[in-house]
Design a protein around this motif. Sequence first.
Motif, short mmCIF file in Angstrom:
data_model
loop_
_atom_site.label_atom_id
_atom_site.label_comp_id
_atom_site.label_asym_id
_atom_site.label_seq_id
_atom_site.Cartn_x
_atom_site.Cartn_y
_atom_site.Cartn_z
N GLY A 37 42.71 -1.21 14.62
CA GLY A 37 41.97 -0.01 15.00
C GLY A 37 41.16 0.55 13.84
O GLY A 37 40.06 1.08 14.03
N GLY A 40 38.47 -2.40 12.91
CA GLY A 40 37.62 -2.71 14.07
C GLY A 40 37.64 -4.17 14.47
O GLY A 40 37.62 -4.47 15.66
N SER A 105 39.21 -4.23 18.08
CA SER A 105 39.83 -3.01 18.57
C SER A 105 39.29 -2.70 19.97
O SER A 105 38.16 -3.10 20.31
N GLU A 107 38.04 -0.07 21.11
CA GLU A 107 36.81 0.72 20.99
C GLU A 107 35.62 -0.19 20.70
O GLU A 107 34.55 -0.06 21.34
N SER A 110 34.78 -2.44 23.76
CA SER A 110 34.00 -1.73 24.78
C SER A 110 32.53 -1.66 24.40
O SER A 110 31.65 -1.80 25.25
N ALA A 111 32.24 -1.46 23.11
CA ALA A 111 30.86 -1.35 22.65
C ALA A 111 30.12 -2.67 22.71
O ALA A 111 28.89 -2.69 22.81
N ARG A 209 30.07 0.26 12.92
CA ARG A 209 31.45 -0.15 12.68
C ARG A 209 31.49 -1.33 11.70
O ARG A 209 32.35 -1.41 10.84
#
Length: 256
Positions: A37, A40, A105, A107, A110-111, A209
């Motif tokens: 997390g 990334g 991760s 997040e 999803s991106a 990121r």
Amino acid sequence: MGVPSSSEAELGQARANRWWVRGRRVGSIERAAGFIGDVGFAVLFPAPRAVVPSLWEAVAGEDEEPFGAGMGTNEQRVWTWKDELPRRGLAWYGAFLAGRGSFLSPELLSALYPGAGEPTDHLALDLSPAAHEIADAIAAEPLPSATLRALIGDRSRYQRAITELQRNLLVTTAGVHESGSGWPAALITLTCHQFDVGGGTDHTFAAARFVDTMLATTPGKLARAYRWPVAQARARLNELVHTDQATFDGTRYLRR
């Protein structure tokens, strides 16, 4: 905090700190999830051609070689976590960074995820017939990799197809299937069944990121990592400079 730009040695030291190579070791799956997390993205084991964070180095440190003395405690940990982290929804796993076993991760996943988050997402992509066949087969439930190899009927064709699906972030693992003899087989599932993805693509965030974790990068390195055209990677990095999320020293883009 910015990144030292005067020497590669200083950059290496800064990356070692940023990538959890130094300091308290990762000794639990919860801390492994925290590591992924934080950075990334990471590969499972380090490799010369993949200068990115690795779960192995966060667990064992920078001096220990994996499998140097067989399957030790650290090897058992990371080998188990590569299936357990995605099963729990803590991190995506598949062949992604430099074609190696990699974590993302939730997040960042999803991106980067390319579809709407539906079992039919694969139909919109230019994939091989075998890749589409695998995606259709696991639309209802996860299946062991051994079952999917039998379905395709050729080990090499299966491996190429599953790699296609992983590179496009469409499939991951969901634990393992115990066969009763030999190594357990990974359970393969659709990413959209295991994670909350679809409609959240944000390539500017994904680029930010990458810079935050790598500390210094180029459009070519970003493009290779995410499989973007170099022009797209350069545009996203320039956007970060314009919004004061990164700086450019004439050669590399640096974390601000």
